[in-house]
Structure formats: C-alpha cells, structure tokens
Design an enzyme around this catalytic site. Structure first.
Site, PDB file in Angstrom:
ATOM      1  N   SER A   7      -4.799   0.608  -1.810  1.00 41.83           N
ATOM      2  CA  SER A   7      -4.571   0.850  -0.383  1.00 41.83           C
ATOM      3  C   SER A   7      -5.900   0.952   0.341  1.00 41.83           C
ATOM      4  O   SER A   7      -6.769   1.751  -0.026  1.00 41.83           O
ATOM      5  CB  SER A   7      -3.771   2.146  -0.188  1.00 41.83           C
ATOM      6  N   SER A  59       0.803  -1.222   0.000  1.00 43.87           N
ATOM      7  CA  SER A  59       0.000   0.000   0.000  1.00 43.87           C
ATOM      8  C   SER A  59       0.836   1.271   0.000  1.00 43.87           C
ATOM      9  O   SER A  59       0.334   2.338  -0.331  1.00 43.87           O
ATOM     10  CB  SER A  59      -0.934   0.017   1.219  1.00 43.87           C
TER      11      SER A  59
END
Length: 321
Positions: free
Chosen positions: A286, A128
C-alpha cells in the site's frame, strides 16, 4: 437552439471520451455541477419562455379556427371540415433539444444533491485495502459523516464528526487532488505513529493483533500472513507480506515531512494538527502516508461503509469495518 444543444452534447461526448481513454483527468463533481447549471438554464427558459410561447401559438390556432367556424356559420355553413387537434399537439410538443436538457434537469439535480451531500459511489481500483475491500468492490461513501461540505470546492460549512482511528476513509490524494484514494485512519492529530519491522505502534504502544489463518490472494496467487487488528473501537483484518523489507523509501518532500523519521526498521511520524495518517490494510502493498505524508482535513471526501456491488462476487455485498 437545436444547433447549440447539439454542439454542447458533442463537447460533452469529446470530454467524456478523452477522460475514458486517459487523455486527460476528469472532475466528475465539477462536470455534474456544470450539467446542473446548464440544464437549469434550459429548464427556466422552457418554463418561462418556450412553453408559454407554444401555449400561446396553440391558443392562437384555436382562436383562428373558432373565428373561421363562426364566420362560416354566419353564412349558413354548419358543417366545417378540418380537425386542428394534430396541429395543436404539434405546436405544444416539446422539441428534442428541450427533452434532453430541460427534461433531464430534475434527474441531474437529484443526482447532484445526493452525490454532493449524502452518498457517493466509489470503485476500489487496487489491492491496498485487501482483505477488507477487494479490487472491483463498488462501495458507498457517506459524504456528511465528517461534516457538510460545499460541492466542487469541498469547503466545510457544518462541522459534524471527527475522523477516528479505524475509520475507512475516502480522500483526495494530497499530491494530486483530482485522484481519490481510500485507506484506513491510523493516526489522528497529535498521535505518534510508527510502523517498524512490520508492526504498528501508536503513541509508543504496539497495536493489539491476533493471528488468523493465512489469506490467499487471487491476484498475486500467493498466501499472506493475516491478523486481526484493533484500532480504537474498530476491529478489522490486515495482511502482512513477510517477504517485503521493512525499509520505506518516501516520495518527494511533502508538507510536514520533518515530522517523520525513516530508518532501516521503518518510519515514525508525529501527526500535525488538522491532518491524518492513513494506511492500507494490505500493509506491505500500500502506498500511503508512510510514503507521501499526511492527509489534510480539507481533502476528506467521506467515510466508506458499504459494498453495494461486486459483479464478480455477489457475496461481497454488505457493510464492512
């Protein structure tokens, strides 16, 4: 005491084994705190009871040997067989269960203090934060940058710096505080944050970006659009996945969800007091505040600032923004 110590080590082995195998969630801060207290108890017992008792037994042996030699000398026997040195050393020797408890206390105490108040290691578990941080990066987190907090309960006792836009921050995941997350601070209290059509806006103004060469991601074997972005005084790189839709599906209701509005274009949120809006640099890959909400100040762990090791790529070692 030896049996009790063996039992304690067996319990520790079971706990760590179950944690490693995923049978339950561990709390390393609490475990380290307990180990510090237990080894402290053994250290105090060794210093004020066991060590004096062994020294007393050794003195008694020496006194008995001296008395025997004096008695034999009074009878005209000057040469006496028998060397008590091995027996004396055996009496003074620390047993194994004190070696592995009281003997470890100073080391465990130093680790506990360093990890609680100065620096904590952290491993990047997901992509992420690519391209800033890669999976497998081992980073250091500054524990005192945002204030001094009591270990385990994470209660702030000394106020220092406030989180700023652009900081890379480790925090306890609001939905499950036993899990640590790492993201970038995008919004501070009072900010209006929008992520619409894969563009970031702060307080109604689009955040400045500059196009960079595409980034090749080894894990997904794909190229992604890469940009240089400036948040506050921090300039860093981000990735945008043009194949992902702009729509964001939030998770279950979270605190202050009424501060956010969702549409086909994305999400707009007003950051409440004492909270922060976090996003990953790998913007469309993310799970962050866009999905599960704001991070309260009490969940902050520290500011990430240095990659100290990546066993797959030693060139990763160094500071980052």
């Amino acid at each position: 005491m030896g049996s009790l110590t063996g039992l304690l080590y067996a319990c520790l082995a079971v706990y760590l084994g179950g944690w490693y195998l995923g049978k339950w969630t561990g709390n390393f801060s609490l475990l380290l705190f307990i180990l510090t207290l237990v080894t402290l108890a053994y250290w105090l017992a060794e210093r004020f009871h066991f060590a004096p008792a062994r020294a007393k037994a050794a003195r008694t042996l020496e006194q008995q040997d001296q008395a025997r030699r004096e008695e034999l000398a009074s009878k005209g026997i000057a040469k006496v067989d028998g060397d008590i040195a091995p027996a004396r050393e055996a009496l003074l020797m620390q047993p194994w269960w004190l070696d592995w408890t009281a003997g470890l206390f100073p080391v465990i105490l130093i680790v506990f203090l360093l990890r609680s108040f100065l620096f904590e290691p952290f491993k990047i578990p997901s992509g992420s934060m690519v391209p800033t941080l890669l999976v497998g990066d081992l980073i250091l987190v500054n524990k005192y940058h945002y204030g001094v907090r009591l270990p385990v309960i994470n209660k702030k006792i000394i106020e220092l710096n406030k989180p700023e836009r652009g900081d890379v921050m480790v925090f306890r995941y609001p939905a499950n505080p036993s899990i640590d997350y790492i993201k970038r601070v995008v919004g501070v209290p009072g900010d209006e944050v929008s992520y619409r059509n894969q563009r970031l806006y702060l307080n109604g103004q689009q955040v400045e970006t500059t196009a960079l060469p595409e980034f090749y991601d080894d894990d997904s074997t794909r190229y992604f659009k890469q940009y240089s972005e400036k948040l506050g005084s921090v300039e860093h790189n981000i990735l945008v996945d043009v194949q992902r839709p702009s729509y964001i599906r939030p998770t279950d209701p979270f605190p202050y969800k009424e501060n956010c509005s969702y549409s086909a274009e994305g999400v707009t949120c007003k950051v409440p007091a004492g909270h922060y809006f976090m996003m990953g640099d790998n913007r469309d890959n993310s799970e962050d505040s866009r999905f599960w909400g704001f991070v309260p100040d009490e969940n902050i762990v520290g500011k990430a600032f240095f990659v100290w090791m990546n066993f797959g790529n030693l060139r990763r070692i160094g500071s980052f923004h």
